[in-house]
Design an enzyme around this catalytic site. Structure first.
Site, PDB file in Angstrom:
ATOM      1  N   ASP A  13       0.850  -1.191   0.000  1.00 32.76           N
ATOM      2  CA  ASP A  13       0.000   0.000   0.000  1.00 32.76           C
ATOM      3  C   ASP A  13       0.888   1.243   0.000  1.00 32.76           C
ATOM      4  O   ASP A  13       1.804   1.352   0.803  1.00 32.76           O
ATOM      5  CB  ASP A  13      -0.917  -0.009   1.219  1.00 32.76           C
ATOM      6  CG  ASP A  13      -2.134   0.883   1.009  1.00 32.76           C
ATOM      7  OD1 ASP A  13      -2.451   1.201  -0.147  1.00 32.76           O
ATOM      8  OD2 ASP A  13      -2.765   1.253   2.011  1.00 32.76           O
TER       9      ASP A  13
ATOM     10  N   HIS B 137      -3.945  13.748   1.099  1.00 32.22           N
ATOM     11  CA  HIS B 137      -4.166  12.824   2.215  1.00 32.22           C
ATOM     12  C   HIS B 137      -2.989  12.874   3.183  1.00 32.22           C
ATOM     13  O   HIS B 137      -3.179  12.941   4.407  1.00 32.22           O
ATOM     14  CB  HIS B 137      -4.350  11.401   1.679  1.00 32.22           C
ATOM     15  CG  HIS B 137      -4.435  10.356   2.750  1.00 32.22           C
ATOM     16  ND1 HIS B 137      -5.509  10.245   3.618  1.00 32.22           N
ATOM     17  CD2 HIS B 137      -3.572   9.372   3.110  1.00 32.22           C
ATOM     18  CE1 HIS B 137      -5.309   9.243   4.449  1.00 32.22           C
ATOM     19  NE2 HIS B 137      -4.139   8.693   4.170  1.00 32.22           N
TER      20      HIS B 137
ATOM     21  N   ARG C 200       1.063  15.524  13.373  1.00 35.13           N
ATOM     22  CA  ARG C 200       2.285  16.345  13.541  1.00 35.13           C
ATOM     23  C   ARG C 200       1.983  17.759  13.059  1.00 35.13           C
ATOM     24  O   ARG C 200       2.439  18.164  11.990  1.00 35.13           O
ATOM     25  CB  ARG C 200       3.436  15.774  12.702  1.00 35.13           C
ATOM     26  CG  ARG C 200       3.896  14.367  13.042  1.00 35.13           C
ATOM     27  CD  ARG C 200       4.944  13.870  12.030  1.00 35.13           C
ATOM     28  NE  ARG C 200       4.413  13.867  10.677  1.00 35.13           N
ATOM     29  CZ  ARG C 200       3.711  12.853  10.146  1.00 35.13           C
ATOM     30  NH1 ARG C 200       3.507  11.769  10.838  1.00 35.13           N
ATOM     31  NH2 ARG C 200       3.239  12.961   8.915  1.00 35.13           N
TER      32      ARG C 200
ATOM     33  N   GLU D 215     -10.776   3.678   3.763  1.00 34.54           N
ATOM     34  CA  GLU D 215      -9.903   4.514   2.939  1.00 34.54           C
ATOM     35  C   GLU D 215     -10.202   4.178   1.488  1.00 34.54           C
ATOM     36  O   GLU D 215     -10.106   3.014   1.087  1.00 34.54           O
ATOM     37  CB  GLU D 215      -8.420   4.276   3.255  1.00 34.54           C
ATOM     38  CG  GLU D 215      -8.020   4.746   4.650  1.00 34.54           C
ATOM     39  CD  GLU D 215      -6.508   4.851   4.842  1.00 34.54           C
ATOM     40  OE1 GLU D 215      -5.753   4.131   4.142  1.00 34.54           O
ATOM     41  OE2 GLU D 215      -6.079   5.659   5.692  1.00 34.54           O
TER      42      GLU D 215
ATOM     43  N   GLU E  84      -9.334   3.926  -2.217  1.00 38.09           N
ATOM     44  CA  GLU E  84      -8.099   3.826  -2.986  1.00 38.09           C
ATOM     45  C   GLU E  84      -8.370   3.177  -4.341  1.00 38.09           C
ATOM     46  O   GLU E  84      -9.410   2.572  -4.564  1.00 38.09           O
ATOM     47  CB  GLU E  84      -7.065   2.952  -2.248  1.00 38.09           C
ATOM     48  CG  GLU E  84      -6.800   3.382  -0.817  1.00 38.09           C
ATOM     49  CD  GLU E  84      -5.569   2.721  -0.208  1.00 38.09           C
ATOM     50  OE1 GLU E  84      -4.825   2.038  -0.945  1.00 38.09           O
ATOM     51  OE2 GLU E  84      -5.360   2.902   1.004  1.00 38.09           O
TER      52      GLU E  84
ATOM     53  N   ASP F 110      -9.152   0.216   2.080  1.00 36.33           N
ATOM     54  CA  ASP F 110      -8.155  -0.142   3.092  1.00 36.33           C
ATOM     55  C   ASP F 110      -8.725   0.215   4.473  1.00 36.33           C
ATOM     56  O   ASP F 110      -8.400   1.244   5.055  1.00 36.33           O
ATOM     57  CB  ASP F 110      -6.883   0.665   2.794  1.00 36.33           C
ATOM     58  CG  ASP F 110      -5.803   0.469   3.839  1.00 36.33           C
ATOM     59  OD1 ASP F 110      -5.768  -0.602   4.467  1.00 36.33           O
ATOM     60  OD2 ASP F 110      -5.000   1.400   4.026  1.00 36.33           O
TER      61      ASP F 110
ATOM     62  N   ARG G 256      -8.420   3.472  13.492  1.00 33.84           N
ATOM     63  CA  ARG G 256      -7.565   4.634  13.770  1.00 33.84           C
ATOM     64  C   ARG G 256      -7.016   4.640  15.193  1.00 33.84           C
ATOM     65  O   ARG G 256      -5.910   5.144  15.427  1.00 33.84           O
ATOM     66  CB  ARG G 256      -8.347   5.927  13.532  1.00 33.84           C
ATOM     67  CG  ARG G 256      -8.872   6.097  12.120  1.00 33.84           C
ATOM     68  CD  ARG G 256      -7.750   6.120  11.103  1.00 33.84           C
ATOM     69  NE  ARG G 256      -8.286   6.320   9.751  1.00 33.84           N
ATOM     70  CZ  ARG G 256      -7.553   6.219   8.658  1.00 33.84           C
ATOM     71  NH1 ARG G 256      -6.268   5.894   8.729  1.00 33.84           N
ATOM     72  NH2 ARG G 256      -8.090   6.397   7.474  1.00 33.84           N
TER      73      ARG G 256
ATOM     74  N   GLN H 190      -4.218   2.168  15.260  1.00 33.68           N
ATOM     75  CA  GLN H 190      -3.112   2.712  14.478  1.00 33.68           C
ATOM     76  C   GLN H 190      -2.308   3.743  15.262  1.00 33.68           C
ATOM     77  O   GLN H 190      -1.073   3.718  15.276  1.00 33.68           O
ATOM     78  CB  GLN H 190      -3.686   3.352  13.205  1.00 33.68           C
ATOM     79  CG  GLN H 190      -2.648   3.829  12.196  1.00 33.68           C
ATOM     80  CD  GLN H 190      -3.294   4.378  10.922  1.00 33.68           C
ATOM     81  OE1 GLN H 190      -4.512   4.365  10.768  1.00 33.68           O
ATOM     82  NE2 GLN H 190      -2.476   4.858  10.008  1.00 33.68           N
TER      83      GLN H 190
ATOM     84  N   TYR I  14       1.657   2.388  15.716  1.00 32.52           N
ATOM     85  CA  TYR I  14       2.363   2.587  14.439  1.00 32.52           C
ATOM     86  C   TYR I  14       3.799   3.067  14.579  1.00 32.52           C
ATOM     87  O   TYR I  14       4.554   3.022  13.583  1.00 32.52           O
ATOM     88  CB  TYR I  14       1.566   3.496  13.516  1.00 32.52           C
ATOM     89  CG  TYR I  14       1.884   4.959  13.574  1.00 32.52           C
ATOM     90  CD1 TYR I  14       1.504   5.723  14.659  1.00 32.52           C
ATOM     91  CD2 TYR I  14       2.568   5.582  12.535  1.00 32.52           C
ATOM     92  CE1 TYR I  14       1.798   7.065  14.711  1.00 32.52           C
ATOM     93  CE2 TYR I  14       2.867   6.927  12.584  1.00 32.52           C
ATOM     94  CZ  TYR I  14       2.475   7.670  13.674  1.00 32.52           C
ATOM     95  OH  TYR I  14       2.771   9.002  13.715  1.00 32.52           O
TER      96      TYR I  14
ATOM     97  N   LYS J  17      -4.675  -2.283  10.220  1.00 32.73           N
ATOM     98  CA  LYS J  17      -5.104  -2.369   8.827  1.00 32.73           C
ATOM     99  C   LYS J  17      -5.174  -3.787   8.274  1.00 32.73           C
ATOM    100  O   LYS J  17      -5.770  -4.002   7.229  1.00 32.73           O
ATOM    101  CB  LYS J  17      -4.154  -1.544   7.943  1.00 32.73           C
ATOM    102  CG  LYS J  17      -4.343  -0.041   8.116  1.00 32.73           C
ATOM    103  CD  LYS J  17      -3.289   0.730   7.361  1.00 32.73           C
ATOM    104  CE  LYS J  17      -3.514   2.228   7.426  1.00 32.73           C
ATOM    105  NZ  LYS J  17      -4.486   2.728   6.450  1.00 32.73           N
TER     106      LYS J  17
ATOM    107  N   THR K 222      -9.008  -5.987   3.762  1.00 31.37           N
ATOM    108  CA  THR K 222      -8.880  -5.045   2.650  1.00 31.37           C
ATOM    109  C   THR K 222      -9.847  -5.527   1.582  1.00 31.37           C
ATOM    110  O   THR K 222      -9.793  -6.688   1.183  1.00 31.37           O
ATOM    111  CB  THR K 222      -7.446  -5.039   2.089  1.00 31.37           C
ATOM    112  OG1 THR K 222      -6.527  -4.711   3.133  1.00 31.37           O
ATOM    113  CG2 THR K 222      -7.303  -4.031   0.957  1.00 31.37           C
TER     114      THR K 222
ATOM    115  N   THR L 203      -4.968   6.249   0.218  1.00 29.05           N
ATOM    116  CA  THR L 203      -6.213   7.011   0.199  1.00 29.05           C
ATOM    117  C   THR L 203      -6.124   8.158  -0.794  1.00 29.05           C
ATOM    118  O   THR L 203      -5.161   8.919  -0.778  1.00 29.05           O
ATOM    119  CB  THR L 203      -6.477   7.618   1.588  1.00 29.05           C
ATOM    120  OG1 THR L 203      -6.351   6.597   2.555  1.00 29.05           O
ATOM    121  CG2 THR L 203      -7.852   8.240   1.654  1.00 29.05           C
TER     122      THR L 203
ATOM    123  N   GLU M 183     -10.435  12.157   7.826  1.00 35.17           N
ATOM    124  CA  GLU M 183     -10.233  13.460   7.187  1.00 35.17           C
ATOM    125  C   GLU M 183     -11.529  14.265   7.143  1.00 35.17           C
ATOM    126  O   GLU M 183     -11.537  15.459   7.420  1.00 35.17           O
ATOM    127  CB  GLU M 183      -9.684  13.263   5.772  1.00 35.17           C
ATOM    128  CG  GLU M 183      -8.266  12.712   5.738  1.00 35.17           C
ATOM    129  CD  GLU M 183      -7.839  12.321   4.331  1.00 35.17           C
ATOM    130  OE1 GLU M 183      -7.267  13.160   3.635  1.00 35.17           O
ATOM    131  OE2 GLU M 183      -8.094  11.155   3.933  1.00 35.17           O
TER     132      GLU M 183
END
Lengths: 441, 441
Positions: free
Chosen positions: B140, B147, B156, B212, B214, B246, B250, B253, B257, B266, B270, B373, B387
């Site tokens: 992926d 995104h 961040r 997500e 995709e 996907d 969250r 994650q 992560y 994830k 899928t 995404t 988002e």
């Protein structure tokens, strides 16, 4: 933990003459792999190994030398081991008992097998070996707390061990297609590398090629999508263990890994040893789970099992040796770089497996889980060059006078694993080797 | 870019009556998938789709309706599409031409095929479909700069887009075993979740389940380990495109992560659409590569090809729809949540492929690459709930009065894709749907 049985009895010996004291493959080991004779146009089929001999399990089964059950199920020995892995732990134990009896120096079954051994026994030097299973998915963990602390110290000096580490087994998906068997040359990768953290990068050969010494765990039966594998059932879903070298391009890794983890830095090759030491064979060599400090969290209930805490670790010592092109040319033996213990892993294999399936992810027979680099708390037990040379700042000097920060073309890396315990015959995992060749070789 | 040929001619029509104007599957599309009739105990085999009909390619080949070459190579249509994918772009183009001719309303070949259509034509409602290839490895990517910027802004705020983003196509390995076909229910995963960044976690059902939107790119011939796929050859190694969801937890994650990327957040599922729109069918719908700003770096030479810059993008619009359990019960249609364009991706599919193989990693027929995404610069084009609701801070209000921060049990997510261009017949990618079920359903 299930009981030890007579197959572990230290008094037992095989009629196979190369099964001498000290071999990695005595009668008490009986690892599984996949072989064919060189240049005969043969199909791949399942094998065991004893001393310097390779045992054709398909031929034994067809010849009735493993008992009626396996004669009927000789299909389990055709091709890679996935079907045998999926057959479950009862079948694996049955195979171990039958094979142990047939190769035993005493008893009528062993005598009969010995007489018929030309049908199924080959010299190891006459055969070729492959990756023992078709690996559907390969997952690499990060289970050594010393390794995680070392790497963290280099990349995040103020924050070496992240807050999640002691709670959640950290892992990521690796590349299945580039798993190769011991003895396969590994081509130095090109990639985007940069010295400055903010770039710009250049594209070219990796100058910081490294190895990582790991154990690999093959999944047995597994679970269906949406189901889980409870921690108490995890042992029964582990088929066996191999050696694993997770080759890593450190300069590529440093540039690409944020925010989604390692990708091209690691997926150009992963080397595994050809012989899987079965979960049964490891029974005498179990160890307590990692001794957590009083300030460390107790594993969450889905990762906690009393039996796993008592005996879920593995008393396997793992050594790394290096043979440079010059050492090879001069006929010098490899030099040992490190020696670590799998019992220093923060998570047990059962915890890794139970965690992996805890969200319903389906694990399948032949899937491979890497432990992550196995390092111990001492410098002599660091399982990668980036740790041994502290990111290249402290080069190693070899007996030839050569120095190494990272791997050079022509370097061969050899992993070896060994299980020893008083009162038992030691067993080994064999060798996992790979030689680095140049980008355009 | 290769020439358009007569198969793209907008004047052509099929004798298949359900191939009406506006369908996703007119004569100009001819996507490929794998089917069997429901409840007949049949083997899986290759198919195309036109209007509301499914075209049995194995039956056509055996019946001589695709020309002598495919009659001899009918084996390409048995089981999943991997062999057909590995046969290369010339074979794929030949199949498109033969099939187009056989389904054409005019000409003797079409008339003959129409007369014999009971042998190979099925109603879509009478068949079941599977993931069209055995996916060896699934990768992926993270190719949408909008995104990446949106996610980066949440996690961040001081440093949303990392310094590597505009240089290196960011990607990671996903889980192949849990890829499911559209229509498969998706069980809400349990996992370690935490609200505080430093823990401690709790183990339980994800409360921030997301989708997500995709595109998925299937690899054609691929490359051997240690070899590369030059950017100029990348198009010829792309077989076709599907829709891909996907699914992402969250809260899992955010906790797991660092530092190795997404894992259990994830890999529980899928979803892919069953019909692969081939690279040939997409030819009229090519678009220029992403228009980089003057301050943005030019792609490094191994990612730069003039033809790819001119026409390597894809003019595919991707919509996301949601149907809650209540909407389903009340017979209401799904509500559209977003609409984005694949031409907004920062990297072209050829760049993703060339990058993936640039270190010698071997790509194999049937391997799947996700775009990541697909979000555009506007709020209406955000391809995930995290988002759209800005991490749950701005819940959506649906026409039923229901609100959503993340997905609830019973919610069905539907992705659709469509290609339109003046002077050509529009084609579609069909639907990729999945319904969320509870942890213990």
């Amino acid at each position: 933990m299930r009981e030890l049985d007579h197959t572990h009895d230290p008094g037992r010996r095989s009629w196979v003459e190369s099964s001498v004291p000290g071999t990695d493959f005595p009668l008490q080991n009986l690892p599984l792999g996949v072989f064919r004779r060189v240049g005969q146009g043969e199909e791949w089929r399942a094998a065991s190994r004893i001393g310097e001999s390779v045992v054709d399990l398909l031929a034994m089964a067809r010849g009735g030398l493993l008992g009626n059950w396996f004669t009927r199920r000789a299909d389990l020995f055709v091709g890679p081991l996935n079907r045998l892995m999926g057959a479950g732990p009862t079948v694996a134990s049955r195979l171990r008992r039958s094979l142990s009896e047939a190769l035993d120096a005493t008893g009528s079954v062993g005598r009969d097998a010995r007489r018929r051994s030309p049908v199924f026994l080959h010299e190891a030097s006459d055969v070729e070996l492959r990756v023992p299973a078709d690996v559907g998915d390969y997952t690499d963990f990060y289970a050594s707390i010393s390794h995680a602390t070392n790497l963290g110290s280099m990349f995040r000096p103020d924050n070496p061990l992240l807050p999640n580490y002691k709670w959640v087994p950290i892992g990521y998906h690796g590349r299945a297609s580039s798993i190769v068997v011991s003895g396969t040359d590994v081509r130095r990768p090109r990639g985007q590398v940069t010295v400055a953290p903010d770039g710009p990068p250049r594209f070219g050969p990796s100058e910081r090629l490294d190895y990582e010494a790991e154990l690999g765990f093959f999944v047995g039966r597994g679970n269906a999508l949406g189901e889980t594998i409870p921690i108490a059932a995890a042992q029964d879903n582990l088929f066996g263990v191999c050696l694993l070298n997770d080759w890593s391009a450190r300069d590529v890794q440093a540039w690409e890994y944020q925010p989604l983890g390692p990708f091209l830095a690691k997926n150009f090759a992963t080397t595994v040893s050809p012989w899987i030491v079965t979960w049964d064979a490891l029974r005498p060599f179990r160890a307590p789970a990692y001794a957590r400090g009083t300030a460390d969290p107790t594993p969450l209930p889905y990762l906690y099992d009393e039996d796993d805490q008592a005996t879920g670790g593995l008393a396997i010592s793992l050594t790394v040796e290096l043979r440079t092109a010059r050492m090879h040319a001069e006929g010098l033996p490899p030099v040992q770089l490190s020696r670590a213990r799998a019992s220093d892993l923060y998570w047990t294999p059962a915890q890794l497996l139970a965690h992996h399936a805890s969200n319903g992810c389906n694990l399948q027979p032949g899937d491979l889980l890497g432990s992550g680099t196995i390092s111990g708390p001492t410098k002599e037990s660091r399982g990668s060059l980036i740790e041994l040379t502290w990111r290249g700042a402290e080069p190693l000097t070899l007996p030839t006078g050569e120095t190494r920060r990272f791997l050079e073309d022509g370097d061969e890396v050899l992993l070896r694993g060994r299980c020893e315990r008083d009162g038992f015959v030691a067993i080994g995992l064999g060798t996992c080797s790979g030689r680095v060749i140049g980008c355009d070789d």
